[in-house]
Design a protein around this motif. Structure first.
Motif, PDB file in Angstrom:
ATOM      1  N   THR A 188       0.822  -1.206   0.000  1.00 36.35           N
ATOM      2  CA  THR A 188       0.000   0.000   0.000  1.00 36.35           C
ATOM      3  C   THR A 188       0.852   1.250   0.000  1.00 36.35           C
ATOM      4  OG1 THR A 188      -1.683  -1.196   1.238  1.00 36.35           O
ATOM      5  CG2 THR A 188      -1.865   1.199   1.193  1.00 36.35           C
ATOM      6  N   LYS A 189       1.966   1.224   0.727  1.00 33.83           N
ATOM      7  CA  LYS A 189       2.792   2.419   0.849  1.00 33.83           C
ATOM      8  C   LYS A 189       3.337   2.845  -0.502  1.00 33.83           C
ATOM      9  CE  LYS A 189       4.186   1.866   5.675  1.00 33.83           C
ATOM     10  NZ  LYS A 189       5.324   1.776   6.605  1.00 33.83           N
ATOM     11  N   GLN A 190       3.641   1.865  -1.372  1.00 37.76           N
ATOM     12  CA  GLN A 190       4.191   2.192  -2.676  1.00 37.76           C
ATOM     13  C   GLN A 190       3.095   2.509  -3.682  1.00 37.76           C
ATOM     14  OE1 GLN A 190       6.773  -0.947  -3.928  1.00 37.76           O
ATOM     15  NE2 GLN A 190       8.348  -0.507  -2.415  1.00 37.76           N
ATOM     16  N   GLU A 191       1.968   1.843  -3.620  1.00 42.33           N
ATOM     17  CA  GLU A 191       0.978   1.921  -4.674  1.00 42.33           C
ATOM     18  C   GLU A 191      -0.098   2.973  -4.437  1.00 42.33           C
ATOM     19  OE1 GLU A 191      -0.650  -1.922  -5.337  1.00 42.33           O
ATOM     20  OE2 GLU A 191       1.268  -2.825  -5.838  1.00 42.33           O
ATOM     21  N   PHE A 192      -0.408   3.291  -3.209  1.00 41.29           N
ATOM     22  CA  PHE A 192      -1.523   4.177  -2.934  1.00 41.29           C
ATOM     23  C   PHE A 192      -0.991   5.544  -2.510  1.00 41.29           C
ATOM     24  CE2 PHE A 192      -5.917   4.359  -0.664  1.00 41.29           C
ATOM     25  CZ  PHE A 192      -6.275   5.401  -1.513  1.00 41.29           C
ATOM     26  N   VAL A 193      -0.923   6.440  -3.466  1.00 37.61           N
ATOM     27  CA  VAL A 193      -0.455   7.800  -3.216  1.00 37.61           C
ATOM     28  C   VAL A 193      -1.509   8.753  -3.748  1.00 37.61           C
ATOM     29  CG1 VAL A 193       1.319   9.521  -3.703  1.00 37.61           C
ATOM     30  CG2 VAL A 193       1.960   7.110  -3.390  1.00 37.61           C
ATOM     31  N   LEU A 194      -1.833   9.757  -2.966  1.00 39.96           N
ATOM     32  CA  LEU A 194      -2.827  10.743  -3.391  1.00 39.96           C
ATOM     33  C   LEU A 194      -2.339  12.141  -3.014  1.00 39.96           C
ATOM     34  CD1 LEU A 194      -5.424  11.587  -4.636  1.00 39.96           C
ATOM     35  CD2 LEU A 194      -6.649  10.829  -2.606  1.00 39.96           C
ATOM     36  N   GLY A 195      -1.632  12.763  -3.943  1.00 40.15           N
ATOM     37  CA  GLY A 195      -1.139  14.117  -3.726  1.00 40.15           C
ATOM     38  C   GLY A 195      -0.332  14.232  -2.448  1.00 40.15           C
ATOM     39  N   ASP A 196      -0.636  15.271  -1.670  1.00 35.58           N
ATOM     40  CA  ASP A 196       0.095  15.487  -0.420  1.00 35.58           C
ATOM     41  C   ASP A 196      -0.693  15.013   0.799  1.00 35.58           C
ATOM     42  OD1 ASP A 196      -1.863  17.386  -0.547  1.00 35.58           O
ATOM     43  OD2 ASP A 196      -0.553  19.110  -0.212  1.00 35.58           O
ATOM     44  N   LEU A 197      -1.713  14.194   0.577  1.00 35.43           N
ATOM     45  CA  LEU A 197      -2.445  13.638   1.711  1.00 35.43           C
ATOM     46  C   LEU A 197      -1.600  12.580   2.413  1.00 35.43           C
ATOM     47  CD1 LEU A 197      -6.074  13.118   0.326  1.00 35.43           C
ATOM     48  CD2 LEU A 197      -5.119  15.101   1.505  1.00 35.43           C
TER      49      LEU A 197
END
Length: 215
Positions: free
Chosen positions: A4-13
């Motif tokens: 999840t840490k690598q794949e789930f990124v949403l801007g600066d959230l």
């Protein structure tokens, strides 16, 4: 195993803290969707209370914003809303007037970022009538009773009971208005754990429908 840490990124959230706060990735994405769906109504409510200088309503609105933004990892925005809420409770109107616009600008930025992400469906823009003959008429006394029950559930923090009450009421029409659509906003607020704002919206809805009925 999904990273999840690598794949789930949403801007600066701060997605990872958001997932922990919400109790899992699926729940987090659901809250993102709720934030997206209710953004327009929330912005309208906050701006209206600010323009009218109705600080009681303003405090309720920014309290809800503080909580929802914390849940999705928008820490800066959540902290800003918290400061405005505290200023309202302390009667520091000057602070609100000086910082309100910055908060709303940041809110619009965060919502735009979420709405443009691949994790949520875009809010529907349907044109439809709020009147109709598709549901049984709701008697006023029953409506009042359900609102009282809803209030009790809010103060008991019983979200399941809140949703059951809303689900029942959505089958009816009142003052020529099918309740399914306006109550869907309250459903989203409950799902977002913004209970006091949901109760406030419910009370205002009843007042507005009564005004319509008596016109």
């Amino acid at each position: 195993m999904e990273n999840t840490k690598q794949e789930f990124v949403l801007g600066d959230l701060d997605v990872q803290n958001g997932i922990i706060y919400c109790g899992g990735k699926d729940r987090y994405i659901n809250i993102l969707q709720v934030c997206c769906d209710t953004a327009e109504d929330n912005e309208r409510q906050i701006e209206a209370s600010f323009e009218k200088e109705n600080w009681k309503e303003y405090i309720i609105a920014v309290h809800g914003l503080k909580s929802s933004m914390k849940s999705i990892g928008a820490k800066e925005l959540s902290d800003c809303a918290k400061s405005l809420e505290m200023a309202g409770r302390e009667g520091d109107i000057k602070y609100i007037q000086e910082n309100h616009r910055n908060m709303m600008q940041e809110y619009r930025r965060v919502m735009k970022m979420i709405q443009e992400s691949p994790f949520v469906e875009k809010p529907e823009r349907k044109t439809c009538s709020v009147t109709g003959e598709d549901g049984p008429l709701l008697e006023e006394q029953l409506f009042i009773q359900r609102i009282e029950n809803f209030e009790t559930a809010v103060y008991s923090l019983d979200s399941n009971e809140m949703l059951e009450i809303l689900k029942e009421l959505q089958k009816y029409q009142y003052a020529g208005v099918m309740l399914a659509k306006p109550l869907s906003v309250i459903v989203r607020k409950v799902e977002q754990q913004d209970y006091m704002s949901a109760l406030d919206y419910m009370t205002k809805l009843k007042i507005e429908l009564d005004r319509r009925k008596n016109e």
